[in-house]
Write a protein that holds these residues in place. Structure first.
Motif, mmCIF file in Angstrom:
data_model
loop_
_atom_site.group_PDB
_atom_site.id
_atom_site.type_symbol
_atom_site.label_atom_id
_atom_site.label_comp_id
_atom_site.label_asym_id
_atom_site.label_seq_id
_atom_site.Cartn_x
_atom_site.Cartn_y
_atom_site.Cartn_z
ATOM 1 N N THR A 105 3.617 1.524 -5.393
ATOM 2 C CA THR A 105 4.208 0.447 -6.187
ATOM 3 C C THR A 105 5.494 0.906 -6.874
ATOM 4 O O THR A 105 6.312 0.060 -7.256
ATOM 5 C CB THR A 105 3.217 -0.085 -7.238
ATOM 6 N N GLU A 106 5.684 2.217 -7.023
ATOM 7 C CA GLU A 106 6.963 2.698 -7.549
ATOM 8 C C GLU A 106 8.097 2.374 -6.576
ATOM 9 O O GLU A 106 9.183 1.953 -6.985
ATOM 10 C CB GLU A 106 6.906 4.197 -7.826
ATOM 11 N N GLN A 107 7.842 2.572 -5.267
ATOM 12 C CA GLN A 107 8.845 2.221 -4.267
ATOM 13 C C GLN A 107 9.093 0.723 -4.266
ATOM 14 O O GLN A 107 10.237 0.255 -4.189
ATOM 15 C CB GLN A 107 8.378 2.667 -2.882
ATOM 16 N N TYR A 108 8.023 -0.055 -4.388
ATOM 17 C CA TYR A 108 8.172 -1.514 -4.397
ATOM 18 C C TYR A 108 8.998 -1.964 -5.602
ATOM 19 O O TYR A 108 9.840 -2.862 -5.501
ATOM 20 C CB TYR A 108 6.797 -2.194 -4.445
ATOM 21 N N ARG A 109 8.742 -1.348 -6.750
ATOM 22 C CA ARG A 109 9.500 -1.708 -7.951
ATOM 23 C C ARG A 109 10.980 -1.376 -7.778
ATOM 24 O O ARG A 109 11.847 -2.164 -8.205
ATOM 25 C CB ARG A 109 8.931 -0.995 -9.181
ATOM 26 N N PRO A 129 5.887 -10.844 -2.078
ATOM 27 C CA PRO A 129 5.091 -10.261 -3.168
ATOM 28 C C PRO A 129 5.776 -9.088 -3.851
ATOM 29 O O PRO A 129 5.610 -8.896 -5.067
ATOM 30 C CB PRO A 129 3.807 -9.804 -2.450
ATOM 31 N N ILE A 130 6.563 -8.313 -3.088
ATOM 32 C CA ILE A 130 7.239 -7.163 -3.696
ATOM 33 C C ILE A 130 8.214 -7.610 -4.778
ATOM 34 O O ILE A 130 8.274 -7.015 -5.865
ATOM 35 C CB ILE A 130 7.957 -6.341 -2.606
ATOM 36 N N PHE A 131 8.956 -8.665 -4.527
ATOM 37 C CA PHE A 131 9.917 -9.149 -5.521
ATOM 38 C C PHE A 131 9.238 -10.030 -6.566
ATOM 39 O O PHE A 131 9.655 -10.050 -7.726
ATOM 40 C CB PHE A 131 11.063 -9.886 -4.835
ATOM 41 N N ALA A 132 8.181 -10.758 -6.171
ATOM 42 C CA ALA A 132 7.471 -11.625 -7.124
ATOM 43 C C ALA A 132 6.804 -10.811 -8.229
ATOM 44 O O ALA A 132 6.691 -11.266 -9.370
ATOM 45 C CB ALA A 132 6.428 -12.469 -6.395
ATOM 46 N N LEU A 169 -6.128 2.551 -2.902
ATOM 47 C CA LEU A 169 -5.125 2.273 -1.879
ATOM 48 C C LEU A 169 -4.795 0.794 -1.821
ATOM 49 O O LEU A 169 -3.630 0.408 -1.768
ATOM 50 C CB LEU A 169 -5.630 2.762 -0.522
ATOM 51 N N SER A 170 -5.824 -0.065 -1.830
ATOM 52 C CA SER A 170 -5.571 -1.501 -1.650
ATOM 53 C C SER A 170 -4.814 -2.104 -2.828
ATOM 54 O O SER A 170 -4.051 -3.057 -2.652
ATOM 55 C CB SER A 170 -6.885 -2.267 -1.433
ATOM 56 N N PHE A 171 -4.979 -1.533 -4.030
ATOM 57 C CA PHE A 171 -4.239 -2.048 -5.187
ATOM 58 C C PHE A 171 -2.846 -1.432 -5.314
ATOM 59 O O PHE A 171 -2.116 -1.762 -6.247
ATOM 60 C CB PHE A 171 -5.024 -1.813 -6.478
ATOM 61 N N ALA A 172 -2.499 -0.548 -4.399
ATOM 62 C CA ALA A 172 -1.199 0.124 -4.490
ATOM 63 C C ALA A 172 -0.378 0.007 -3.215
ATOM 64 O O ALA A 172 0.654 0.636 -3.092
ATOM 65 C CB ALA A 172 -1.406 1.598 -4.829
ATOM 66 N N ARG A 173 -0.829 -0.815 -2.261
ATOM 67 C CA ARG A 173 -0.156 -0.947 -0.983
ATOM 68 C C ARG A 173 -0.070 -2.426 -0.588
ATOM 69 O O ARG A 173 -0.823 -3.271 -1.080
ATOM 70 C CB ARG A 173 -0.907 -0.199 0.124
ATOM 71 N N VAL A 174 0.813 -2.716 0.352
ATOM 72 C CA VAL A 174 0.939 -4.081 0.872
ATOM 73 C C VAL A 174 -0.357 -4.523 1.550
ATOM 74 O O VAL A 174 -0.644 -5.720 1.629
ATOM 75 C CB VAL A 174 2.140 -4.163 1.845
ATOM 76 N N GLU A 175 -1.161 -3.568 2.042
ATOM 77 C CA GLU A 175 -2.449 -3.919 2.639
ATOM 78 C C GLU A 175 -3.323 -4.706 1.683
ATOM 79 O O GLU A 175 -4.163 -5.512 2.105
ATOM 80 C CB GLU A 175 -3.192 -2.650 3.083
ATOM 81 N N GLY A 176 -3.158 -4.487 0.385
ATOM 82 C CA GLY A 176 -3.918 -5.259 -0.593
ATOM 83 C C GLY A 176 -3.549 -6.726 -0.587
ATOM 84 O O GLY A 176 -4.359 -7.578 -0.982
ATOM 85 N N ILE A 177 -2.348 -7.040 -0.140
ATOM 86 C CA ILE A 177 -1.911 -8.435 0.007
ATOM 87 C C ILE A 177 -2.440 -9.024 1.309
ATOM 88 O O ILE A 177 -3.004 -10.124 1.335
ATOM 89 C CB ILE A 177 -0.371 -8.533 -0.029
ATOM 90 N N THR A 178 -2.288 -8.298 2.392
ATOM 91 C CA THR A 178 -2.655 -8.837 3.706
ATOM 92 C C THR A 178 -4.160 -8.856 3.939
ATOM 93 O O THR A 178 -4.666 -9.733 4.647
ATOM 94 C CB THR A 178 -1.987 -8.018 4.824
#
Length: 407
Positions: A39-43, A71-74, A128-137
């Protein structure tokens, strides 16, 4: 006590307990204005924008398909300091939607035990799921697979959207299209989603980068956790032939190096394509033999998704999340038939949890105990793939034997 766990309301108490735990875990970071893991990279992407030219050679957000940027920008809507909080709330909301679909209507009874399986899986994989895009998909795919038998076009739409967030849901979409009687409508739904995505990307000025995710992974080597990296992990443990485990700083990953490792990395992409083509051909064969369609697309989805993990040169720990939606849907469909892959998946989740977040650093330093844990995890993945292939073959053969001769 056992009766309490069988009540639909008990699952929601379990859901609350698991998600409050992870919210408290994340609070130890976001209360200080920090993030956790990826999520640091996403931020950083949310702060700096989506134009690679503005990133001064840093990792580009286009390493993911374009809808991942939503979701990354939202998650930055409340500002950078609360980025992790909003990201966690987004995933919690999606998980709640998935649990609602899993336990309502005719699945009110059959979905309870699979829902508990999902919650226990999340206990181990939530870091992992709360810190990766996989948690969205993940929850989007779960909803799609559960609805696929009744509403295949809606399932295709959801899976197409999920594929434009992270590629792996395509491994679930293909078997459902093959097995469905409404495959033409499903293909059209997927094409419509793709057209809307392309139009939106063009209007935002990002169209030249829309396919960057297909090429951004091409130059990377064999990642440490990948199934096919196992021999080089052990060569590194015993320091054979100059083999080592080292960071690839350009793409922020840990890879294996040694005799033949670069050749293996080069061959993995075509090998993955061949595995996917072989899986699709097996599904078509089973369908023509008269296999039951819902069981076929479930077992086919597990076959294809596990192939995407086993034959992938990346093999990041979060890839295990890909397997959960199909197994959960399978348990809802037929608990007895799916309890074996469920047990295998839970073993995979536990060993992955030991690898990350518990002892990833010793693994990077070629610790033999952690190499053994990783090897055990990878063996379980291969066994799960073998199970899915075997069951798909059996499904086709059994259907063939039950077909009555004409006349």
């Amino acid at each position: 006590m056992i009766a309490w766990f069988a009540r639909p309301t008990s699952v929601w108490w379990g859901f609350a307990a698991v998600h409050l735990y992870f919210m408290a875990w994340m609070a130890s970071f976001f209360l200080n204005g920090d993030t956790f893991s990826d999520t640091e990279q996403y931020r950083q992407w949310a702060i700096e924008g989506y134009n690679p030219a503005d990133l001064d050679g840093k990792i580009s957000p286009w390493v993911y398909p374009v809808l991942a940027q939503i979701p990354i920008f939202a998650a930055n809507i409340a500002g950078p300091e609360l980025y992790l909080l909003v990201w966690t709330l987004l995933i919690t909301a999606l998980n709640a939607a998935g649990l609602l679909v899993l336990t309502r209507g005719k699945r009110r009874a059959s979905g309870i035990a699979p829902a508990w399986f999902w919650l226990f899986f999340t206990v181990f994989m939530g870091y992992l799921s709360f810190a990766r895009v996989e948690g969205i998909t993940g929850p989007i795919v779960l909803i799609a697979v559960i609805l696929a038998a009744e509403r295949p076009v809606m399932a295709a739409t959801l899976l197409s959207i999920a594929t434009w967030i992270k590629v792996w849901p395509a491994a679930v979409l293909v078997p459902i299209v093959i097995a469905s009687r409404k495959r033409v409508q499903m293909v059209l739904a997927g094409a419509a989603v793709t057209a809307v995505v392309a139009a939106g990307t063009w209007l935002s000025g990002g169209l030249p980068h829309i396919l960057d995710f297909l090429t951004n992974q091409g130059e990377r080597g064999m990642q440490l956790e990948a199934t096919f990296s196992t021999p080089w992990v052990w060569l590194s443990v015993f320091n054979v032939g100059g083999s080592e485990i080292a960071d690839n700083l350009a793409i922020n990953s840990t890879e294996v190096y040694g005799p033949g490792a670069s050749v293996a990395a080069l061959l993995m992409q075509p090998l993955l394509v061949l595995a996917a083509a072989g899986g699709a051909a097996l599904l078509v064969w089973a369908l023509r033999k008269g296999a039951e369609r819902e069981e076929l697309f479930l077992e086919g989805a597990l076959l294809m998704t596990t192939s995407f993990v086993v034959f992938n040169k990346v093999g990041s720990p979060q890839f295990i999340i890909w397997l959960a939606p199909v197994v959960i849907a399978g348990l809802t469909h037929d608990w007895q038939r799916w309890k074996v892959p469920a047990a295998l998946l839970m073993g995979i989740a536990v060993t992955t949890f030991i690898i990350y977040p518990l002892f990833y650093t010793p693994l990077i330093h070629a610790n033999p105990i952690m190499a053994a844990v990783l090897t055990a995890r990878n063996v379980l993945l291969v066994v799960l793939l073998w199970w899915s292939v075997k069951r798909t073959v059996e499904l086709g053969r059994r259907a063939s034997r039950t077909v009555q001769p004409a006349g």
